[in-house]
Design a protein around this motif. Sequence first.
Motif, short mmCIF file in Angstrom:
data_model
loop_
_atom_site.label_atom_id
_atom_site.label_comp_id
_atom_site.label_asym_id
_atom_site.label_seq_id
_atom_site.Cartn_x
_atom_site.Cartn_y
_atom_site.Cartn_z
N ARG A 1 9.76 -8.20 5.07
CA ARG A 1 8.90 -8.80 4.04
C ARG A 1 9.57 -8.63 2.69
O ARG A 1 9.93 -7.52 2.30
CB ARG A 1 7.53 -8.12 4.03
CG ARG A 1 6.64 -8.56 5.17
CD ARG A 1 5.37 -7.73 5.23
NE ARG A 1 5.59 -6.49 5.95
CZ ARG A 1 4.63 -5.63 6.28
NH1 ARG A 1 3.37 -5.89 5.91
NH2 ARG A 1 4.90 -4.53 6.96
N LYS B 1 3.93 -3.48 -9.16
CA LYS B 1 3.12 -3.18 -7.99
C LYS B 1 2.60 -1.74 -8.06
O LYS B 1 3.12 -0.91 -8.80
CB LYS B 1 3.95 -3.37 -6.71
CG LYS B 1 4.49 -4.79 -6.51
CD LYS B 1 3.37 -5.79 -6.28
CE LYS B 1 3.89 -7.17 -5.89
NZ LYS B 1 4.53 -7.89 -7.00
N VAL C 1 -4.25 -0.85 -10.75
CA VAL C 1 -4.18 -2.30 -10.57
C VAL C 1 -4.77 -3.00 -11.79
O VAL C 1 -4.23 -4.01 -12.27
CB VAL C 1 -4.89 -2.73 -9.28
CG1 VAL C 1 -5.07 -4.24 -9.22
CG2 VAL C 1 -4.11 -2.25 -8.05
N GLY D 1 -6.05 -3.10 -3.92
CA GLY D 1 -4.88 -3.81 -4.41
C GLY D 1 -3.55 -3.10 -4.29
O GLY D 1 -2.54 -3.54 -4.87
N ILE E 1 9.36 -8.32 -1.06
CA ILE E 1 8.36 -7.93 -2.05
C ILE E 1 8.89 -8.22 -3.44
O ILE E 1 9.98 -7.77 -3.82
CB ILE E 1 8.01 -6.44 -1.90
CG1 ILE E 1 7.43 -6.20 -0.50
CG2 ILE E 1 7.02 -6.00 -2.98
CD1 ILE E 1 7.29 -4.75 -0.14
N ILE F 1 6.97 -0.13 -10.30
CA ILE F 1 6.00 0.43 -9.35
C ILE F 1 5.31 1.62 -10.00
O ILE F 1 5.98 2.50 -10.57
CB ILE F 1 6.69 0.90 -8.04
CG1 ILE F 1 7.41 -0.26 -7.37
CG2 ILE F 1 5.67 1.50 -7.09
CD1 ILE F 1 8.28 0.16 -6.16
N SER G 1 -0.01 -2.28 -3.06
CA SER G 1 1.05 -2.99 -2.34
C SER G 1 1.78 -2.08 -1.37
O SER G 1 2.41 -2.55 -0.43
CB SER G 1 2.06 -3.59 -3.34
OG SER G 1 1.45 -4.54 -4.17
N PHE G 2 1.71 -0.76 -1.63
CA PHE G 2 2.36 0.23 -0.78
C PHE G 2 1.40 1.40 -0.58
O PHE G 2 0.60 1.73 -1.46
CB PHE G 2 3.63 0.80 -1.43
CG PHE G 2 4.58 -0.22 -1.97
CD1 PHE G 2 5.53 -0.82 -1.16
CD2 PHE G 2 4.56 -0.56 -3.32
CE1 PHE G 2 6.43 -1.74 -1.67
CE2 PHE G 2 5.44 -1.48 -3.84
CZ PHE G 2 6.38 -2.08 -3.01
N GLU H 1 -0.58 -5.26 7.93
CA GLU H 1 -0.11 -5.85 6.66
C GLU H 1 0.36 -4.79 5.68
O GLU H 1 1.00 -5.10 4.66
CB GLU H 1 -1.23 -6.67 6.02
CG GLU H 1 -2.35 -5.87 5.35
CD GLU H 1 -3.37 -5.26 6.30
OE1 GLU H 1 -4.38 -4.73 5.79
OE2 GLU H 1 -3.19 -5.32 7.53
N LEU I 1 -5.85 -0.33 0.11
CA LEU I 1 -5.39 -1.70 0.34
C LEU I 1 -6.37 -2.71 -0.25
O LEU I 1 -5.98 -3.69 -0.89
CB LEU I 1 -5.20 -1.94 1.84
CG LEU I 1 -4.05 -1.16 2.49
CD1 LEU I 1 -4.11 -1.28 4.01
CD2 LEU I 1 -2.69 -1.63 1.97
#
Length: 284
Positions: free
Chosen positions: A18, A26, A273, A61, A20, A263, A63-64, A101, A58
């Motif tokens: 994926r 993020k 977020v 929001g 990113i 990040i 991303s990791f 995901e 998750l």
Amino acid sequence: MFKDTVFQKKTTLNAGGRLIDLSHPKVMGIINLTPDSFYASSRRQIMEDVLHQAEKMLNDGASFLDLGAYSSRPGASDIFEEEEAIRLIPVVEAIASKFPEAVISVDTFRAGIAESAVNAGAHIINDISGGELDKHMFETVARLQVPYILMHMKGTPQTMKDLAVYDDVFTEVFTYLEKKHYQLKNLGVHDVVIDPGFGFAKTAGHSFTLLNRLRDFEMLGLPILAGISRKRMIYGTLDIPVEDALNGTTVANTIALMNGASILRVHDVKQAVEAVKIFEAVKT
């Protein structure tokens, strides 16, 4: 000195196939699988609680998700590799199964744990030691071809408090990260994120200097992770308990974003977020 110079910073990570996009910052949510991490509310040791926290992050929001099973707070107890694996690997498998995901990062300095975690479904290795505490880490990351978060620290979690001595903290941290990235690049590691290591063998003053000069790390051409959340540099400066350090954390995270962070590694995903959204709105 560097304000008018433009550096091309890498803005993508390939995590498990994926791609990113880090041109928009993020958020990485912290889940501690330890009984002794410095912020008690971040600790999760029952699988049901871990999965609930992962789902919440998750949904908020993230991303990791960054999973750690070895406490790296100053003076933390050392544990055997087997204990770290028992705490970590079943959780990686459970999150990867329930939330396919999710992009999973594992916070470990041990190459064997890193490899087991990737085989269990993790995508990123987050190493507080920059390969210093396991001579096989760099070659393992290169063989696994996973993104690697390269952090600066002196000593170990048990000794680092006594090693916070620098002639020029920015230059020493920058030189360390530059040297380590060169080694990783020569081994064929393509995706590296740098982390100045706020609070790791650094006083609050050192950490604030690095936060102020965070954008100068862009000379390395790599994404920057800021791990400031609820740290002593915040609650100590404000003279408040760590439990009350969310507002100070949001301020520090916003400064990190303004200074080029790609990040934010945080305990409180929703608020981080929101900080990113406001920052993005101002930037545009």
